[in-house]
Scaffold this motif. Structure first.
Motif, PDB file in Angstrom:
ATOM      1  N   ALA A   7      44.194  41.992  51.924  1.00 13.61           N
ATOM      2  CA  ALA A   7      43.801  41.782  50.532  1.00 13.61           C
ATOM      3  C   ALA A   7      43.066  40.457  50.380  1.00 13.61           C
ATOM      4  O   ALA A   7      43.470  39.445  50.948  1.00 13.61           O
ATOM      5  CB  ALA A   7      45.031  41.801  49.633  1.00 13.61           C
TER       6      ALA A   7
ATOM      7  N   TRP B 228      40.704  38.137  47.305  1.00 14.91           N
ATOM      8  CA  TRP B 228      40.206  37.996  45.937  1.00 14.91           C
ATOM      9  C   TRP B 228      38.691  38.051  45.908  1.00 14.91           C
ATOM     10  O   TRP B 228      38.028  37.514  46.791  1.00 14.91           O
ATOM     11  CB  TRP B 228      40.627  36.652  45.337  1.00 14.91           C
ATOM     12  CG  TRP B 228      42.092  36.499  45.098  1.00 14.91           C
ATOM     13  CD1 TRP B 228      42.987  35.907  45.928  1.00 14.91           C
ATOM     14  CD2 TRP B 228      42.827  36.936  43.956  1.00 14.91           C
ATOM     15  NE1 TRP B 228      44.227  35.955  45.363  1.00 14.91           N
ATOM     16  CE2 TRP B 228      44.164  36.582  44.163  1.00 14.91           C
ATOM     17  CE3 TRP B 228      42.466  37.604  42.785  1.00 14.91           C
ATOM     18  CZ2 TRP B 228      45.162  36.861  43.239  1.00 14.91           C
ATOM     19  CZ3 TRP B 228      43.458  37.875  41.865  1.00 14.91           C
ATOM     20  CH2 TRP B 228      44.783  37.508  42.097  1.00 14.91           C
ATOM     21  N   SER B 229      38.150  38.640  44.853  1.00 13.14           N
ATOM     22  CA  SER B 229      36.705  38.580  44.633  1.00 13.14           C
ATOM     23  C   SER B 229      36.351  37.151  44.218  1.00 13.14           C
ATOM     24  O   SER B 229      37.218  36.399  43.756  1.00 13.14           O
ATOM     25  CB  SER B 229      36.287  39.566  43.536  1.00 13.14           C
ATOM     26  OG  SER B 229      36.895  39.232  42.301  1.00 13.14           O
TER      27      SER B 229
ATOM     28  N   ILE C 276      40.510  42.508  43.502  1.00 16.26           N
ATOM     29  CA  ILE C 276      40.974  42.277  44.866  1.00 16.26           C
ATOM     30  C   ILE C 276      40.480  43.444  45.715  1.00 16.26           C
ATOM     31  O   ILE C 276      40.665  44.605  45.351  1.00 16.26           O
ATOM     32  CB  ILE C 276      42.515  42.201  44.927  1.00 16.26           C
ATOM     33  CG1 ILE C 276      43.012  41.047  44.062  1.00 16.26           C
ATOM     34  CG2 ILE C 276      42.997  42.082  46.366  1.00 16.26           C
ATOM     35  CD1 ILE C 276      44.510  41.051  43.830  1.00 16.26           C
TER      36      ILE C 276
ATOM     37  N   ARG D 297      39.204  48.618  45.893  1.00 12.84           N
ATOM     38  CA  ARG D 297      39.159  47.489  44.962  1.00 12.84           C
ATOM     39  C   ARG D 297      40.097  47.813  43.814  1.00 12.84           C
ATOM     40  O   ARG D 297      40.176  48.956  43.355  1.00 12.84           O
ATOM     41  CB  ARG D 297      37.729  47.303  44.464  1.00 12.84           C
ATOM     42  CG  ARG D 297      37.568  46.268  43.389  1.00 12.84           C
ATOM     43  CD  ARG D 297      36.129  46.030  43.027  1.00 12.84           C
ATOM     44  NE  ARG D 297      35.496  47.237  42.477  1.00 12.84           N
ATOM     45  CZ  ARG D 297      34.273  47.277  41.984  1.00 12.84           C
ATOM     46  NH1 ARG D 297      33.532  46.192  41.965  1.00 12.84           N
ATOM     47  NH2 ARG D 297      33.763  48.387  41.507  1.00 12.84           N
TER      48      ARG D 297
ATOM     49  N   GLN E 167      42.732  42.563  39.247  1.00 14.08           N
ATOM     50  CA  GLN E 167      43.685  41.554  39.692  1.00 14.08           C
ATOM     51  C   GLN E 167      45.062  41.689  39.063  1.00 14.08           C
ATOM     52  O   GLN E 167      46.053  41.268  39.638  1.00 14.08           O
ATOM     53  CB  GLN E 167      43.122  40.146  39.472  1.00 14.08           C
ATOM     54  CG  GLN E 167      42.795  39.786  38.047  1.00 14.08           C
ATOM     55  CD  GLN E 167      43.974  39.259  37.277  1.00 14.08           C
ATOM     56  OE1 GLN E 167      44.936  38.777  37.852  1.00 14.08           O
ATOM     57  NE2 GLN E 167      43.903  39.355  35.967  1.00 14.08           N
TER      58      GLN E 167
END
Length: 169
Positions: free
Chosen positions: A8, A10-11, A17, A31, A34
């Motif tokens: 995993a 984070w964008s 995520i 995707r 969050q």
């Protein structure tokens, strides 16, 4: 989920995520928002090999990832188009950092000489270029914060070693 969810990340904007999961039976890139309240969105489909670490481009438009067969891919998040950009003949590609502007992706691949080299893929023209000498080992590419320089670890020393069996090299 009840599947094997892993890697995993984070964008860049922190809103979503990306992760790898086998919730449809095969590894795919997903995707999720969050907050985790929505259903995961499958971004890829049809992969039949174990997938590794998604890496977001700083602009959030692309995700790089690799598979166990040594292939490196870039996923365009908007249209879900996946492009294979490289294949390492001797194993997987496990590090692929993006430049600060998201315009270039650096990675290492094995050479016929037995050494590893740093390569850079350009978003603009889709071309891959070797940027280090194939007669030395180069690894761990990392871009500076402004994206002006590409740092890496390089072995640049030649010291013949005498064998315990044979006294020539």
């Amino acid at each position: 989920s009840d599947a094997h969810d892993r890697f995993a990340v984070w964008s860049p904007d922190g809103a979503t995520i990306a992760f790898i999961s086998d919730m449809d039976g095969e590894d795919e890139v997903y995707r999720i928002n969050q907050d985790g309240l929505s259903k995961p969105e499958e971004l890829t489909h049809g992969f039949h090999a174990m997938l590794y670490q998604p890496s977001w481009a700083p602009d959030g438009k692309r995700i790089a990832f690799s598979d166990k067969d040594g292939k490196l891919y870039v996923l365009n998040v908007d249209d879900k188009k996946v492009t294979q950009i490289a294949q390492n003949p001797r194993g997987r590609i496990d590090s692929y950092p993006w430049s600060a502007d998201g315009g270039h992706l650096a990675f290492t691949m094995d050479e016929p000489s037995g050494f590893t080299c740093i390569y850079v893929w350009s978003v603009a023209d889709g071309q891959v270029h070797r940027v280090t000498d194939p007669m030395y080992d180069s690894s761990e590419p990392a871009w500076d914060m402004e994206g002006n320089y590409l740092y890496y670890i390089g072995t640049r020393e030649y010291q013949p070693q005498l064998s315990g069996i044979e006294f020539n090299f």
